[in-house]
Design a protein around this motif. Sequence first.
Motif, PDB file in Angstrom:
ATOM      1  N   VAL A 195       0.836  -1.198   0.000  1.00 15.09           N
ATOM      2  CA  VAL A 195       0.000   0.000   0.000  1.00 15.09           C
ATOM      3  C   VAL A 195       0.877   1.257   0.000  1.00 15.09           C
ATOM      4  N   ASP A 196       0.414   2.302  -0.660  1.00 10.80           N
ATOM      5  CA  ASP A 196       1.090   3.592  -0.615  1.00 10.80           C
ATOM      6  C   ASP A 196       1.106   4.064   0.845  1.00 10.80           C
ATOM      7  N   PRO A 197       2.298   4.365   1.405  1.00  5.21           N
ATOM      8  CA  PRO A 197       2.339   4.748   2.826  1.00  5.21           C
ATOM      9  C   PRO A 197       1.530   6.004   3.138  1.00  5.21           C
ATOM     10  N   ALA A 198       1.368   6.913   2.177  1.00  8.95           N
ATOM     11  CA  ALA A 198       0.533   8.094   2.432  1.00  8.95           C
ATOM     12  C   ALA A 198      -0.919   7.694   2.635  1.00  8.95           C
ATOM     13  N   ASP A 199      -1.406   6.746   1.826  1.00 10.88           N
ATOM     14  CA  ASP A 199      -2.770   6.242   2.012  1.00 10.88           C
ATOM     15  C   ASP A 199      -2.899   5.511   3.340  1.00 10.88           C
TER      16      ASP A 199
END
Length: 340
Positions: free
Chosen positions: A58-62
């Motif tokens: 997963v995108d760490p920002a998400d």
Amino acid sequence: MAVGEFALIEQLQGRLGGGGKGVLLGMGDDAAWLDPAGQSLVTSMDTLVAGRHFFADVDPADLGWKALAVNLSDLAAMGAQPRWCLLSLALPMRAEGYSPWLEAFAEGWHTLAESTGVALVGGDTVATDGPLTLTVTVLGVAEQGIMRRDAARPGDLIWVTGTLGDAAAALDLAFVARGLPGYDFAGPATQAQALEARRLRPLPRLDFGRAAQAAGVACALDCSDGFLADLDHILKASGLRARVDLERLPLSPALRDCIDQDLVRWQRWPLTGGDDYELIFCAPPSLTPALLNIAHSCALPITAVGRILPADSQPTESVDIYWQERPLALPGIRGHQHVF
């Protein structure tokens, strides 16, 4: 050069550790010192594990956004005002690989925290041989009581905020894309993107929750495990039953294009799919005008989908599901399964 635990903590503190209302002493000491100023304290905690609650890629920002959002949704369901939070990270990678990851994670977290007025006041980091694991604790305040699961009453209307089923449909698409068992369906790329955005960045309904509680709503919970499973929590806690009209469950335009009149999809996504983080709340019909006004002021649609019924001395099921006035058998799977 390897970056140690203290450096990671300093990175988090520098990025997210600003002060907030009621913070007498925040990050950097052995414990935070908080002042709720005579209000009731409301708290909740969730743990998210890679491979069970989210995909490891997963995108760490998400992930930063969602890790905070799912906890804030619990406060929204109580009608509380979020104030502070704690974050614990169990990191499986070498520390030097986490500085850019942590910066992106902090960006997603900070975006939501800033818009909701939440201050990070403490936490912990630890290296682990297991999967990436996050534990978030949120603390909020309430001035005039809270909404509870056990406060439904016969005759109450059952309401839902926003729309249901987007995240479950997006998860099916994500499973299929990774070669895992899932329900495949065709649709334009823009439709898939809209569904995925709802899965990755849910919006905790904080403003509506507080206003609904102040208007007299006594019963609510957040819809995280699936509408049917979460409504059942209310019914068991309140000792009551309910009728729900399946076709009234609110759908986004993107999901409606996927469902049409397919009962299998209706039951799979809006009825039993999870990760929506909307609110299910029960209120007497007399509150309907006030609730519609609150929803309008919050620019948030709300939909009445059923009614609370008196308890049956020998009930076979807690919920009667109808489709266009025809009774339906309940599905075998009642809620979201956090298993990848």
